[in-house]
Motif scaffolding. Structure first.
Motif, PDB file in Angstrom:
ATOM      1  N   GLY A  83       0.925  -1.187  -0.117  1.00 28.09           N
ATOM      2  CA  GLY A  83      -0.010   0.119  -0.099  1.00 28.09           C
ATOM      3  C   GLY A  83       0.852   1.361  -0.002  1.00 28.09           C
ATOM      4  O   GLY A  83       2.042   1.141  -0.029  1.00 28.09           O
ATOM      5  N   SER A  84       0.339   2.337  -0.056  1.00 33.91           N
ATOM      6  CA  SER A  84       1.106   3.484  -0.167  1.00 33.91           C
ATOM      7  C   SER A  84       1.884   3.860   1.115  1.00 33.91           C
ATOM      8  O   SER A  84       2.977   4.516   0.894  1.00 33.91           O
ATOM      9  N   THR A  85       1.214   3.713   2.117  1.00 30.96           N
ATOM     10  CA  THR A  85       2.041   4.013   3.480  1.00 30.96           C
ATOM     11  C   THR A  85       3.350   3.000   3.706  1.00 30.96           C
ATOM     12  O   THR A  85       4.313   3.317   3.829  1.00 30.96           O
ATOM     13  N   ALA A  86       3.065   1.620   3.472  1.00 31.25           N
ATOM     14  CA  ALA A  86       4.117   0.777   3.370  1.00 31.25           C
ATOM     15  C   ALA A  86       5.110   1.150   2.254  1.00 31.25           C
ATOM     16  O   ALA A  86       6.329   0.732   2.540  1.00 31.25           O
ATOM     17  N   GLY A 136      -6.669   9.579   9.526  1.00 27.65           N
ATOM     18  CA  GLY A 136      -7.856   9.162   8.970  1.00 27.65           C
ATOM     19  C   GLY A 136      -8.325   7.548   9.162  1.00 27.65           C
ATOM     20  O   GLY A 136      -9.363   7.454   8.855  1.00 27.65           O
ATOM     21  N   LYS A 137      -7.265   6.745   9.537  1.00 28.50           N
ATOM     22  CA  LYS A 137      -7.601   5.393   9.620  1.00 28.50           C
ATOM     23  C   LYS A 137      -7.941   4.936  10.942  1.00 28.50           C
ATOM     24  O   LYS A 137      -8.375   3.798  11.038  1.00 28.50           O
ATOM     25  N   VAL A 138      -8.025   5.913  11.937  1.00 32.11           N
ATOM     26  CA  VAL A 138      -8.337   5.411  13.210  1.00 32.11           C
ATOM     27  C   VAL A 138      -9.787   5.806  13.367  1.00 32.11           C
ATOM     28  O   VAL A 138     -10.469   6.714  12.999  1.00 32.11           O
ATOM     29  N   ARG A 183      -1.655 -12.303   1.591  1.00 31.15           N
ATOM     30  CA  ARG A 183      -0.031 -12.443   1.711  1.00 31.15           C
ATOM     31  C   ARG A 183       0.263 -11.598   3.093  1.00 31.15           C
ATOM     32  O   ARG A 183       1.001 -12.213   3.749  1.00 31.15           O
ATOM     33  N   GLU A 184      -0.482 -10.585   3.155  1.00 33.06           N
ATOM     34  CA  GLU A 184      -0.435  -9.664   4.617  1.00 33.06           C
ATOM     35  C   GLU A 184      -0.407 -10.340   5.653  1.00 33.06           C
ATOM     36  O   GLU A 184       0.439 -10.276   6.894  1.00 33.06           O
ATOM     37  N   LYS A 185      -1.578 -11.032   5.775  1.00 36.62           N
ATOM     38  CA  LYS A 185      -2.015 -11.849   7.119  1.00 36.62           C
ATOM     39  C   LYS A 185      -1.167 -13.088   7.338  1.00 36.62           C
ATOM     40  O   LYS A 185      -0.632 -13.388   8.366  1.00 36.62           O
TER      41      LYS A 185
END
Ligand SMILES: O=C[C@H](O)[C@H](O)[C@H](O)COP(=O)(O)O
Length: 241
Positions: free
Chosen positions: A33-36, A127-129, A109-111
């Protein structure tokens, strides 16, 4: 250091704080993702500057390509065996650090990677909280064979949980059904709110055609929330604090 590819100050703040958790020689899971992706960029900068070794496993083909292009060594998870730490983004984070993930269709795959790690740390912007999971559509990866029957079974499961009349949407990309890295489909559940995430996770996991859902329950131990001013707030799961 200024990186023109990094434009989101909140995500960058969280990513930088997470890079500081990385120790030389670690076996590290890289999220998607964008943050990762910002984390991967900042990590690559630090590794280049300090010249230490890491063993990295990626949670998607996209992350593997990015990390490799930036000079990080990416191996198959099975070649590494077990990981010390995984850093990943999230679509929603609740007060117990339960998550919704899979906005980028990488939650399977993330899990696998997160649960093959001693620690999972989430990085996100404010914004994710959320107070309660569910406003973000819950991704469910399903086998293409019989996917419409699987959708019917998911609908029945939602009815049992009194989540009636909730749309279940086949995710598309460029007008064609999106395929995950494993070649599967993604159904997005527009639930509005999830009153009992444990019950929903159990119902979804019991359906044969469901490969994995995007509820990450009791997996994340620390969430680093980045703020636009460059500061971060750390949220810890109480039972692990
Ligand atoms: O499948 C994608 C992942 O679960 C991402 O970690 C999640 O969607 C968050 O992505 P972003 O950092 O781009 O908001």
């Amino acid at each position: 250091m200024t990186d023109p590819a990094v434009t989101d100050l909140s995500k960058d703040a969280a990513a930088r704080a997470a890079v500081a958790l990385v120790e030389p020689g670690m076996r590290l899971g890289l999220g998607t993702g964008s943050t990762a992706a910002i984390f991967v960029r900042r990590l690559a900068q630090r590794v280049q500057e300090e010249g230490f070794a890491l063993r990295c496993a990626a949670t998607s083909k996209a992350t593997a390509e990015l990390a490799t292009a930036l000079g990080l060594t990416v191996e198959d998870l099975d070649a590494i065996g077990w990981l010390d730490l995984t850093i990943d983004g999230a679509d929603e984070v609740d007060p117990d650090l339960n998550l919704i993930k899979g906005g980028g269709a990488a939650h399977l795959r993330e899990k696998i990677v997160a649960t093959a790690s001693d620690r999972m740390v989430v990085i996100a912007d404010q914004g994710k909280v959320v107070d309660r999971l569910g406003a973000f559509h819950l991704p469910v990866e399903v086998i293409p064979f019989g996917w419409q029957a699987t959708r019917t079974l998911i609908q029945r499961a939602l009815d049992r949980l009194e989540l009636t009349q909730r749309p279940i949407l086949l995710r598309k990309r460029a007008d064609a059904p999106l395929r995950t890295d494993e070649g599967n489909l993604v159904l997005d559940l527009a639930l509005e709110s999830i009153p009992d995430a444990e019950a929903l996770a159990a119902e979804l996991s019991a359906i044969a055609g469901v490969v994995e859902h995007g509820l990450f329950l009791n997996i994340c131990e620390l969430a680093i929330i980045g703020c636009p001013d460059g500061s971060v707030v750390e949220l810890r799961r109480e039972d692990m604090a």
